[in-house]
Design a protein around this motif. Structure first.
Motif, mmCIF file in Angstrom:
data_model
loop_
_atom_site.group_PDB
_atom_site.id
_atom_site.type_symbol
_atom_site.label_atom_id
_atom_site.label_comp_id
_atom_site.label_asym_id
_atom_site.label_seq_id
_atom_site.Cartn_x
_atom_site.Cartn_y
_atom_site.Cartn_z
ATOM 1 N N LEU A 18 0.844 -1.202 0.000
ATOM 2 C CA LEU A 18 0.000 0.000 0.000
ATOM 3 C C LEU A 18 0.877 1.249 0.000
ATOM 4 C CD1 LEU A 18 -3.177 -0.797 2.132
ATOM 5 C CD2 LEU A 18 -2.879 -0.842 -0.355
ATOM 6 N N GLU A 19 1.970 1.194 0.781
ATOM 7 C CA GLU A 19 2.951 2.271 0.669
ATOM 8 C C GLU A 19 3.771 2.009 -0.599
ATOM 9 O OE1 GLU A 19 6.426 3.482 3.581
ATOM 10 O OE2 GLU A 19 4.927 2.178 4.481
ATOM 11 N N TYR A 20 4.075 0.741 -0.820
ATOM 12 C CA TYR A 20 4.700 0.253 -2.057
ATOM 13 C C TYR A 20 3.641 -0.580 -2.773
ATOM 14 C CZ TYR A 20 9.317 1.738 -0.499
ATOM 15 O OH TYR A 20 10.390 2.489 -0.107
ATOM 16 N N ASP A 21 3.746 -0.681 -4.102
ATOM 17 C CA ASP A 21 2.635 -1.278 -4.854
ATOM 18 C C ASP A 21 2.710 -2.773 -5.107
ATOM 19 O OD1 ASP A 21 1.578 1.222 -5.004
ATOM 20 O OD2 ASP A 21 2.338 1.661 -7.011
ATOM 21 N N THR A 22 3.875 -3.383 -4.895
ATOM 22 C CA THR A 22 3.993 -4.800 -5.251
ATOM 23 C C THR A 22 3.373 -5.678 -4.171
ATOM 24 O OG1 THR A 22 6.007 -4.299 -6.436
ATOM 25 C CG2 THR A 22 5.625 -6.606 -5.890
ATOM 26 N N PRO A 23 2.441 -6.536 -4.565
ATOM 27 C CA PRO A 23 1.783 -7.385 -3.570
ATOM 28 C C PRO A 23 2.543 -8.678 -3.296
ATOM 29 C CG PRO A 23 0.744 -7.701 -5.703
ATOM 30 C CD PRO A 23 1.875 -6.720 -5.916
ATOM 31 N N ILE A 24 2.242 -9.290 -2.158
ATOM 32 C CA ILE A 24 2.682 -10.657 -1.908
ATOM 33 C C ILE A 24 1.557 -11.299 -1.110
ATOM 34 C CG2 ILE A 24 3.892 -10.213 0.302
ATOM 35 C CD1 ILE A 24 6.076 -12.205 -0.890
ATOM 36 N N VAL A 25 1.294 -12.568 -1.357
ATOM 37 C CA VAL A 25 0.333 -13.240 -0.489
ATOM 38 C C VAL A 25 1.058 -14.342 0.256
ATOM 39 C CG1 VAL A 25 -1.898 -12.772 -1.558
ATOM 40 C CG2 VAL A 25 -0.485 -14.590 -2.483
ATOM 41 N N CYS A 26 0.929 -14.307 1.573
ATOM 42 C CA CYS A 26 1.520 -15.337 2.398
ATOM 43 C C CYS A 26 0.439 -15.761 3.370
ATOM 44 C CB CYS A 26 2.739 -14.792 3.134
ATOM 45 S SG CYS A 26 3.542 -16.052 4.120
ATOM 46 N N GLY A 27 0.158 -17.039 3.404
ATOM 47 C CA GLY A 27 -0.948 -17.532 4.229
ATOM 48 C C GLY A 27 -0.546 -17.733 5.680
ATOM 49 N N ASP A 28 -1.360 -18.516 6.394
ATOM 50 C CA ASP A 28 -1.152 -18.798 7.813
ATOM 51 C C ASP A 28 -0.099 -19.866 8.045
ATOM 52 O OD1 ASP A 28 -2.568 -17.177 9.369
ATOM 53 O OD2 ASP A 28 -4.288 -18.516 9.654
ATOM 54 N N ARG A 29 -0.050 -20.810 7.117
ATOM 55 C CA ARG A 29 0.874 -21.935 7.273
ATOM 56 C C ARG A 29 1.744 -22.023 6.025
ATOM 57 N NH1 ARG A 29 -0.576 -26.033 10.901
ATOM 58 N NH2 ARG A 29 0.109 -27.658 9.474
ATOM 59 N N ALA A 30 3.012 -21.687 6.210
ATOM 60 C CA ALA A 30 3.930 -21.665 5.071
ATOM 61 C C ALA A 30 4.974 -22.761 5.224
ATOM 62 C CB ALA A 30 4.613 -20.303 4.980
ATOM 63 N N GLY A 31 5.268 -23.425 4.122
ATOM 64 C CA GLY A 31 6.315 -24.437 4.130
ATOM 65 C C GLY A 31 7.447 -23.991 3.232
ATOM 66 N N VAL A 32 8.673 -24.073 3.744
ATOM 67 C CA VAL A 32 9.828 -23.683 2.942
ATOM 68 C C VAL A 32 10.642 -24.941 2.680
ATOM 69 C CG1 VAL A 32 11.914 -22.283 2.841
ATOM 70 C CG2 VAL A 32 9.866 -21.384 3.974
ATOM 71 N N ILE A 33 10.850 -25.257 1.417
ATOM 72 C CA ILE A 33 11.596 -26.466 1.065
ATOM 73 C C ILE A 33 13.066 -26.115 0.909
ATOM 74 C CG2 ILE A 33 11.795 -28.352 -0.600
ATOM 75 C CD1 ILE A 33 8.844 -27.674 -1.401
ATOM 76 N N GLY A 34 13.912 -26.746 1.721
ATOM 77 C CA GLY A 34 15.343 -26.450 1.685
ATOM 78 C C GLY A 34 15.780 -25.947 3.054
ATOM 79 N N ALA A 35 17.109 -25.857 3.276
ATOM 80 C CA ALA A 35 17.585 -25.459 4.603
ATOM 81 C C ALA A 35 18.867 -24.647 4.549
ATOM 82 C CB ALA A 35 17.778 -26.694 5.481
#
Ligand SMILES: Cc1cc2nc3c(=O)[nH]c(=O)nc-3n(C[C@H](O)[C@H](O)[C@H](O)COP(=O)(O)OP(=O)(O)OC[C@H]3O[C@@H](n4cnc5c(N)ncnc54)[C@H](O)[C@@H]3O)c2cc1C
Ligand SMILES: Cc1cc2nc3c(=O)[nH]c(=O)nc-3n(C[C@H](O)[C@H](O)[C@H](O)COP(=O)(O)OP(=O)(O)OC[C@H]3O[C@@H](n4cnc5c(N)ncnc54)[C@H](O)[C@@H]3O)c2cc1C
Ligand code: SF4
Ligand code: SF4
Ligand code: FES
Lengths: 300, 464
Positions: free
Chosen positions: B270-287
């Motif tokens: 909103l201050e910047y225009d690029t959106p991202i959607v991140c939900g409640d439960r995120a999984g990241v593959i890799g370490a």
């Protein structure tokens, strides 16, 4: 590189024609390529197809439709103002060869994206039949420009206010059955809303005509770094920005393309609503200021 | 046995509760008193193993001695001679496997905090506007640098100091490479990177942003226009697993996720225009580092549960120890010995979960780490609404397509000799474009080495 707006034209209620200075792009541009622009420092990076290039003037033409915050903001710029960033030309050029008879199908702003391709195909000696369509007469863009470079032109509008009533895809379906074109069309190129492109693919498939579409996936960098623009051709994953934007329509999985375009819809709506509110508030402020001035003036 | 000289001076940090609400720097850095106290713990070992094990052999010993005696300015100049970007390396080097790892005090977990000392000195100078004075004797030779990551930046810095006319070409709208678009601000504040780039502009390095070499100018044409070229294009193209469900909405490559967050500032939507959607439960593959960064960003974007999904165990993770520690503090769940089989979605095309199979460790593989082997029949589904694939990256196909004459190996990495020269005359390369996914300090070292080689070729008379 900043890009200055040289001329600004409103083609129809929500589509604009901007000629902007971008010498680096102009001198390298080939039909089918696009740029990524960022209207201001905090803006989103959005891809727009180059509709015309004028290397001698160092300018390119962008034709865009207002569909969200970024395109709305862009449409509010005036001649002489600058677009903060512009990178390109990106993407692969269209395949331009002598094919013989070719049909080019354009819908909405897709007509602008099609223009340089039609022009190049005609210059390469092809007989180009162009089919363009829109909602109604007032929304039909670039008719004269397309006509000037096509061998023949068919027009369709949803309400029949210009050309035939109906969809361009209906026209395509019909002319593919006509005596004089039947079996002679070497290639179909379609650019427009994804639903239109999917329909074109369905129509040409039984005719076994090679069909090319230009995909408008969501992009960020446009150089193969993010994977946001990925599309699937069968099982193969391709990046629209560096492997495309043009692909064989008969292999594209359109359901995924259409679905992925909705990924950020909720946020886009929010940005649009908030921006509209800000614009209105600004206009109100200007109005009250003007009124206040008039008020004091009348007291004098 | 060496006696521990007191405990390591702790680094003040934002509490985990504070941090997950913003993207501010997590470590608050040493105060002058703390830095002096930490520096005084150094026993000034003979042979300075810390220096030997630093890829650029930074003069750690002298720097620490200067800090211990409060000669901060001297420490800064000394540091700058070896390392033009100490504010950055101090924050992102994997110290535990380099300088600090061999500090004798480290055996008891009390190694000298060299990274934080380095960052302290650099920040101290930046806050006071202290800069080294650079007198430039102009030379006519023109050098082009492709890519503005650490390799390109350092190469530009050295060549410019020696008087060359240097132009850096960068495809994005901001310079810095991964420092700008990849590593999040809570680890490397944007102003630190911007400051270093401004310094380069100040000494006359010319930046051509929004300029992709290959698309905007033919590589050949560039070779004609410039007497030497350094390629520092990195390895920025994302890898995907190639499993079912990667088309689903809510599935990102770590690169897209991090570019949206860092380069485009989607966390200030909103201050910047690029959106991202991140939900409640995120999984990241890799370490690796990239996975930790994505996981910690997801927490800050409001995900209540974030899972690191790794097919090996924590011991094998290539991430910096500090990053793993911070991620866990911030409530990231570590799920190890699992491998993704497919991503599951709903009718609307959104991610709903991931099917994982449990793994066990087998014999060591080519990388020397135990090979993970799937346990048959152990599949289970983890519910998720965001999936981020952090599997590493490969060199950008687009640039290589435009430079077909350039010799690359089968992974697309540019081949160079020991002087970083490619098979093409007048063309050098370094950083991730040559090494694959490596580190900032190695990229920096390459940039330096290439600059010296270019200098030797363009101005042989100076070097005898
Ligand atoms: C290669 C290519 C060429 C294009 N050429 C043209 C053109 O010549 N004229 C034209 O009017 N439009 C063109 N588009 C589409 C144009 O990029 C989008 O309309 C624009 O990004 C919308 O931005 P917005 O902020 O105004 O709308 P938003 O409210 O952000 O989005 C409206 C819709 O536009 C699409 N969109 C949003 N962000 C992006 C993005 N970063 N990249 C691509 N699509 C996005 C999504 O479907 C979204 O739902 C092209 C797209 C691509 C990929
Ligand atoms: C999320 C993340 C976290 C990391 N964390 C750490 C860490 O904690 N510690 C550490 O040491 N390392 C870390 N790394 C690795 C480190 O960032 C890289 O090894 C390093 O940045 C490589 O530097 P480089 O100069 O080779 O290239 P990059 O930093 O990749 O920069 C290359 C630049 O070249 C540009 N470019 C590419 N092609 C062209 C072209 N044709 N024309 C113009 N420009 C072009 C790109 O846009 C990019 O900006 C991390 C990496 C990532 C992605
Ligand atoms: S540059 Fe990196 S490895 Fe070298 S001393 Fe500094 S922190 Fe350690
Ligand atoms: S190894 Fe540790 S104690 Fe020895 S000189 Fe280096 S920092 Fe000091
Ligand atoms: S837009 Fe990022 S990879 Fe295509």
């Amino acid at each position: 590189m900043k890009a200055r707006i040289i001329t600004r034209q409103k083609l129809c209620p929500d589509i604009f024609w901007y000629e902007i200075s971008a010498p680096h792009v102009a001198c390298r541009f080939q039909a089918g390529q696009f740029v990524i622009i960022q209207v201001h420092e905090r803006g989103e990076r959005i891809p727009l197809t180059v509709a015309e290039a004028h290397p001698e003037r160092g300018t390119i033409v962008l034709v865009f439709q207002v569909v969200g915050k970024t395109t709305l903001e862009l449409s509010l710029l005036k001649e002489g103002e600058e677009i903060e960033n512009c990178v390109g030309p990106l993407g692969n050029p269209s395949e331009i060869n002598f094919f013989g008879q070719v049909i080019c199908v354009g819908g909405g702003t897709g007509i602008a994206c099609l223009l340089p391709i039609v022009r190049a195909l005609s210059a390469a000696g092809n007989e180009v039949i162009s089919l363009i369509g829109s909602r109604s007469r007032d929304y039909l863009i670039l008719e004269d420009k397309i006509k000037a470079v096509s061998s023949s032109l068919f027009i369709a509008t949803d309400d029949g206010t210009r050309g035939e009533r109906g969809l361009v895809t209906d026209v395509l379906e019909r002319i593919l059955e006509e005596e004089e074109v039947r079996g002679k069309i070497q290639r179909v190129i379609a650019i427009g809303p994804p639903l239109m492109m999917r329909k074109v693919a369905e129509i040409t498939r039984p005719h076994r005509i090679k069909t090319i579409v230009s995909l408008n996936t969501i992009m960020v960098d446009g150089t193969g770094m993010c994977g946001s623009c990925r599309v699937f051709l069968g099982k193969a994953m391709k990046l629209a920005c560096i492997d495309g934007p043009e692909f064989d329509a008969h292999r594209v999985n359109f359901d995924d393309v259409i679905s992925r375009l909705e990924m950020f819809r909720a946020k886009e709506r929010l940005a649009w609503a908030v921006y509209r509110q800000q614009l209105e508030a600004r206009q109100m402020e200007i109005k009250t200021k003007v009124r206040a001035k008039e008020g004091t003036a009348s007291h004098d | 046995m060496i006696k521990i000289r007191g405990q390591r001076v702790p680094v003040r940090e934002l509490s985990p509760e504070q941090r997950i609400k913003n993207f501010s720097s997590v470590p608050l850095g040493y105060s002058a008193e703390e830095a002096v106290a930490e520096a005084r713990r150094c026993i000034q070992c003979r042979g300075a193993p810390c220096e030997v094990n630093c890829p650029i052999h930074l003069r750690v010993l002298d720097m620490i001695r200067a800090i211990a005696t409060r000669q901060f300015k001297e420490a800064f100049f000394l540091l700058k001679e070896d390392n033009p970007i100490p504010a950055i390396t101090g924050r992102v080097c994997p110290q535990e496997s380099q300088c600090e790892g061999v500090c004798p005090l480290a055996q008891d977990g009390q190694g000298i905090n060299i990274g934080k000392l380095e960052a302290f000195i650099a920040d101290w100078a930046r806050e006071r506007g202290i800069k080294e004075e650079i007198v430039i004797k102009e030379r006519p030779h023109r050098v082009a640098i492709i890519g503005s990551g650490p390799a390109g930046l350092i190469c530009a810095y050295d060549l410019r100091r020696w008087g060359y006319q240097v132009t850096v070409f960068e495809a994005l709208h901001k310079a810095g490479g991964v420092l700008q678009y990849g590593i999040p601000a809570f680890r490397l504040p944007t102003e630190v990177v911007d400051y270093e780039i401004a310094l380069l502009e100040e000494i006359g390095v010319n930046f051509q942003l929004n300029f992709f070499v290959g698309q905007n100018i033919a590589f050949d044409e560039l070779r004609h226009k410039y007497e030497a070229i350094f390629i520092g294009t990195g390895a920025g193209a994302p890898l995907f697993l190639g499993i079912e469900g990667e088309h689903l909405k809510g599935v990102y490559s770590a690169n897209e996720f991090l570019i949206r967050v860092n380069l485009m500032k989607a966390y200030r939507f909103l201050e910047y225009d690029t959106p991202i959607v991140c939900g409640d439960r995120a999984g990241v593959i890799g370490a690796g580092n990239v996975a930790m960064d994505a996981a910690r960003c997801a927490r800050r974007l409001g995900a209540r549960e974030v899972f690191i999904l790794y097919r090996r165990t924590r011991k094998e993770s290539p991430a910096r120890v500090e990053e793993i520690h911070h991620a866990l503090e911030e409530g990231v769940t570590w799920m190890e010995l699992v491998a993704p089989k497919r991503i599951l979605g709903d009718e609307q095309g959104w991610v709903r979960g991931i099917e994982l199979v449990r793994m066990k460790l087998g014999e060591p593989d080519a990388s020397g780490r135990p090979r993970p082997i799937p346990i048959e029949g152990s599949e289970f589904v983890l519910e998720l609404d965001t999936v981020v694939e952090a599997l590493g990256t490969t060199p950008n196909r687009l640039f290589l397509k435009h430079a077909p004459e350039l010799a690359v190996n089968r992974w697309g990495l540019i081949q160079v000799d020991e002087k970083l020269q490619t098979n093409l005359k007048g063309v050098w390369a370094g950083g991730d474009a040559v090494r694959g996914n490596a580190t900032v300090i190695l990229a920096l070292g390459d940039g330096r080495q290439a600059a010296a080689a270019i200098h030797r070729v363009l101005s042989p008379e100076k070097l005898g």
